[in-house]
Scaffold this motif. Sequence first.
Motif, PDB file in Angstrom:
ATOM      1  N   ASP A  10       0.834  -1.200   0.000  1.00  0.00           N
ATOM      2  CA  ASP A  10       0.000   0.000   0.000  1.00  0.00           C
ATOM      3  C   ASP A  10       0.870   1.252   0.000  1.00  0.00           C
ATOM      4  N   LEU A  11       1.071   1.813  -1.204  1.00  0.00           N
ATOM      5  CA  LEU A  11       1.834   3.052  -1.354  1.00  0.00           C
ATOM      6  C   LEU A  11       0.940   4.203  -1.838  1.00  0.00           C
ATOM      7  N   ARG A  12      -0.353   4.058  -1.636  1.00  0.00           N
ATOM      8  CA  ARG A  12      -1.276   5.101  -2.101  1.00  0.00           C
ATOM      9  C   ARG A  12      -1.002   6.432  -1.395  1.00  0.00           C
ATOM     10  N   LYS A  13      -1.001   7.502  -2.199  1.00  0.00           N
ATOM     11  CA  LYS A  13      -0.705   8.831  -1.665  1.00  0.00           C
ATOM     12  C   LYS A  13      -1.614   9.865  -2.311  1.00  0.00           C
ATOM     13  N   GLN A  14      -1.888  10.922  -1.556  1.00  0.00           N
ATOM     14  CA  GLN A  14      -2.623  12.071  -2.062  1.00  0.00           C
ATOM     15  C   GLN A  14      -1.813  13.331  -1.793  1.00  0.00           C
ATOM     16  N   PHE A  15      -1.831  14.235  -2.750  1.00  0.00           N
ATOM     17  CA  PHE A  15      -1.042  15.454  -2.649  1.00  0.00           C
ATOM     18  C   PHE A  15      -1.881  16.666  -3.026  1.00  0.00           C
TER      19      PHE A  15
END
Length: 284
Positions: free
Chosen positions: A237-242
């Motif tokens: 799980d490497l999900r990211k939001q920016f």
Amino acid sequence: MKRILCPALCAGLLGLASSGGAAQTGGGADLFADWSKEDKALALNLGVGAAVLGWGFANWDYGTGGPRFQDEGWFGRDTDEGGADKLGHLYTTYLFTHLFAGQYERWDFERDEAIRWGALSDLGVSTLIEVGDAFSDRYGFSYQDMVFNTLGAAAGYLLWAHPELSRKIDLRLEYNPFLDGDHQFDVTTDYDRLGYVMAIKADGFDFIENEYLKYLELHVGFRARNYDDYSDRPDIDLRKQFVYVGIGLNLSKLLEPYLDVPVFNYLQVPYTYVPATVRISGPP
């Protein structure tokens, strides 16, 4: 936004109608010459609606289930696309509101009338897609999608109806093909390469008199990354939001002497701005 060719198909129909309606000579002009502007608008809406339904039955499993509703969530990290799909709905309806309105103006609708019918046409198409989804065992009607469809049409109406506001603000889509990772054939859902941008243009503010400053913009943007990898490998799980704030170049103004098409009011070119990026979720 799980669509691929439907927006392109609708754009093609709009473009075809535009070339036919705008033609002054040749066979295309004869085809439309005796049509009232109302008849042209009706034919365009019926054509786009038929294309949506045809594509839906052929590719989106319309008629295989339902009616059913689907709660997709909003901008939570654990949603399917981290909220990028919702901004995709907003941007798409914003864009198509302007495409419809532009066509209606070419058919001699007054500006206010053109944008009013443009927003309604766009909402009609997006609602038709969601209703079709309700009768698909693959999707389901998403009220979250419908909320952002409505917001996009409202934004499209607001910026078209108020030119002084559109001088100051653009809503744009950024696609960066140079990032690492696999490319998807459907660029409209390649969220690892997409970003959504609101640009505030110095050129739209009369109190800014410096000619060099007028070429600059303030950007506010959103990106979601690694969601496609997670769908393939949920154990990693490497999900990211920016979100980011940046200073960019106003390419429409920069290229104004050479390009009289407002494409850069809708598309953000990568590497033409300097961002300050903040990760709002996900691992470092």
